[in-house]
Design an enzyme around this catalytic site. Structure first.
Site, PDB file in Angstrom:
ATOM      1  N   GLY A   1     115.409  57.674  39.175  1.00  0.00           N
ATOM      2  CA  GLY A   1     116.242  56.536  38.831  1.00  0.00           C
ATOM      3  C   GLY A   1     116.790  56.658  37.430  1.00  0.00           C
TER       4      GLY A   1
ATOM      5  N   GLY B   1     110.843  50.674  46.560  1.00  0.00           N
ATOM      6  CA  GLY B   1     111.008  50.426  47.986  1.00  0.00           C
ATOM      7  C   GLY B   1     112.052  49.358  48.227  1.00  0.00           C
TER       8      GLY B   1
ATOM      9  CE1 TYR C   1     119.598  65.105  45.687  1.00  0.00           C
ATOM     10  CE2 TYR C   1     118.573  62.947  45.498  1.00  0.00           C
ATOM     11  CZ  TYR C   1     119.495  63.880  45.058  1.00  0.00           C
ATOM     12  OH  TYR C   1     120.295  63.587  43.991  1.00  0.00           O
TER      13      TYR C   1
ATOM     14  CB  THR D   1     117.464  69.353  45.474  1.00  0.00           C
ATOM     15  OG1 THR D   1     117.906  68.439  44.483  1.00  0.00           O
ATOM     16  CG2 THR D   1     116.208  68.831  46.134  1.00  0.00           C
TER      17      THR D   1
ATOM     18  CG  ASP E   1     123.911  70.255  49.028  1.00  0.00           C
ATOM     19  OD1 ASP E   1     122.917  70.124  48.283  1.00  0.00           O
ATOM     20  OD2 ASP E   1     124.958  69.604  48.883  1.00  0.00           O
ATOM     21  CG  ASP E   2     119.766  68.202  48.688  1.00  0.00           C
ATOM     22  OD1 ASP E   2     120.217  67.170  49.169  1.00  0.00           O
ATOM     23  OD2 ASP E   2     120.008  68.568  47.520  1.00  0.00           O
TER      24      ASP E   2
END
Length: 551
Positions: free
Chosen positions: A31, A106, A260, A308, A370-371
């Site tokens: 975040g 969450g 990810y 990633t 890519d992820d």
């Protein structure tokens, strides 16, 4: 998606804020919208600093020094259904009962009925549109029902168990009770990750709670243990108490954590994220070989989309006996585009973040790994960059299946219409992002890539791929409602409405104020709770005597 952290040091005279700040920097990938720390100092006083921005920008030496106390809670945030309001930066705080600080990762799916309960029955004011504040007030209301001057651990476990029966959705939480200790709990399905570890000192044990194990590793903690689904943990300076407070339900951790979100050096629910991504690359190689043979397409080089997908791309290249090259150079001072607010900002930052090296693309058929492909914004820009520097063909291989459904458990995949795979087959997706071909990992292969490292996990939350939501309670009306709150155009308007209440705000009774010092919106507040409600555990049990705000 957010990152949570709780820390309790055995020596209350050592301030925990510097270590929490370091831990939050290790969770920054979860975040980048806002961050905050609240510590508990002498006499149960809470010291707070939180604001919109990155950890390195909010927590300078001066602000960290003001965060006094040997236990605290930290949070890094990006918004999902909520707004970008500074008031929604976490941790949240309520003074009644007992003084509670709360951080949540969450998303709840029954907020409408809970808001009505808060208004009509509990008579508690919810001041933001954040379901994290709502969850805190459900917990606080349950504790209030004890009516006790001093509560004990049984009361806390009972309150959390009751809360789990009231709320639906995904939540991994850490809380702090003034002068008492820190508390962690996880939803009965275990959708979002959280765990704890300990560290021996000369005077006793320190304890840490975090979203990912990497925080514990970097801080010298050991014996990492995941919080079980439906379990609550209470940590005081007297020790640790664990209890199953809700009957077990289907254990279904979110598989997108492994694809990810989580750092590769973390272990979630007994699964190494790094090993799972290696396995994803191996499995994807098999599918890529099959599709390329079917389409009669040859590939000259494998290039990952940093960062990633690197692990998976390297394994894929090795399995296919193809050259692996780093074709994109990344500017590490630009944030993760997936979690940036707004489609235009994501698009604008792709080219700021990555630069394509013509040497690795010119006159080649390139396989980009890519992820995942979510909105397609990043993929489209990257593919165009590859073609701009001379790639003949660009084939994209995704470590995840097509994402066709919104995530309602705390990951910002908002509107179905924003998902490039929604209503499209593979060739249509390729056309939408400008690729010559798109190859997706199959869902069974993705599940096996993770499950092989912990066979006790029988089910994963794969709702973004299947549209099947493990908690139930997600129907068309709910999806339409959440999309209206989350859609980029609505969110942009909400972000601009500084100081105004959002659609869910202004309900219930009176609320508490927050003092802001006006420096980058940073809140540096000293708060304290109401009447003392602690059981005398630890040296800070004489709390609740002050109600002053200090800037």
């Amino acid at each position: 998606m957010c990152g949570i952290l709780g820390l309790l040091l055995n020596d209350p005279n050592i301030d925990c804020a510097p270590e929490i700040c370091e831990g939050l920097s290790l969770l920054q990938h979860r975040g980048q919208d806002a961050c905050g720390i609240v510590t508990c100092g002498p006499k149960g006083r809470f010291f707070q600093c939180k604001a919109n921005g990155m950890v390195r920008d909010i927590f300078d030496e001066k602000s960290v020094q003001k965060l006094i106390g040997g236990m605290g809670v930290g949070h890094v945030r990006y918004p999902t259904a909520g707004s970008f309001n500074n008031a929604e930066a976490q941790p949240f705080y309520v003074n009644s009962p007992y003084g509670i600080v709360f951080a949540h990762n969450g998303n709840l799916i029954n907020t409408t009925s809970l808001l009505h309960f808060m208004d009509a029955t509990a008579h508690r004011h919810i001041n933001t549109s954040s379901d994290s504040e709502l969850l805190l007030n459900i917990f606080a209301n349950n504790l209030q029902q004890t009516g006790k001057f001093r509560i004990n651990e049984d009361d806390i476990f009972t309150a959390i168990g009751g809360m789990m029966k009231q709320v639906k959705g995904a939540y991994a939480c850490v809380a702090m009770l003034a002068g008492f200790g820190i508390i962690a709990f996880r939803d009965p399905n275990g959708i979002r990750p959280v765990g704890m570890a300990s560290r021996k000192t000369a005077t006793g044990n320190d304890y840490i709670i975090a979203s990912e194990s990497v925080v514990a590793d970097a801080s010298g903690f050991s014996e990492w243990s995941d919080v079980n689904p439906g379990e609550a943990i209470i940590i005081t300076r007297a020790g640790v108490t664990r209890r199953q407070v809700h009957e077990p339900e289907i254990f279904a951790p979110d598989i997108f954590e492994y694809v990810y979100f989580a750092r590769p050096d973390s272990v979630l629910d007994g699964v190494s994220v790094y090993r799972s991504r290696m396995a994803m690359g191996d499995a994807l190689a098999v599918e890529v070989r099959r599709v390329l043979a079917q389409r009669r397409i040859s590939v000259d080089v494998v290039i990952p989309v940093p960062d990633t997908s690197r692990v998976a791309a390297l394994n894929l290249a090795q399995k296919l006996n193809l050259p692996y090259r780093e074709g994109f150079i990344k500017n590490r001072y630009i944030g993760r585009t997936f979690i940036m607010p707004g489609q235009q900002m994501r698009k604008k930052n792709v080219r700021r973040k990555l630069n394509a090296m013509a040497l690795e693309f010119a006159d080649k058929n390139v396989l980009l790994v890519d992820d995942s492909i979510v909105r397609g914004t990043t993929s489209k820009e990257i593919i165009q960059m590859a073609k701009d520097v001379g790639a003949k063909k660009v084939i994209v291989a995704s470590c995840a299946p097509p994402i066709r459904y919104p995530n309602v458990y705390g990951i910002d995949m908002p509107s179905r219409n924003e998902l490039v795979a929604y209503g499209r087959h593979e060739d249509s997706i390729a056309g939408a992002i400008g690729a010559d071909l798109v190859i997706f990992q199959t869902l069974p292969d993705l599940i096996e890539s993770v499950r092989q490292f912990n066979t006790s996990i029988n089910v994963f939350d794969c709702s973004v791929f299947t549209g099947e939501y493990v908690t139930g309670g997600v129907d068309e009306s709910y999806l339409s409602h959440i999309e209206s709150l989350r859609a980029d155009n609505v969110r942009s308007k909400v972000a601009a409405m500084t100081g105004e209440l959002s659609a869910q705000e202004g309900k219930g009774g009176g609320g508490a104020g927050v003092a802001v010092n006006g420096v980058n919106g940073r809140q540096t507040v000293l708060t304290s709770n109401g009447p003392s409600g602690q059981n005398g555990n630890g040296p800070d049990d004489t709390v609740g005597l002050h109600n002053s705000w200090y800037s």
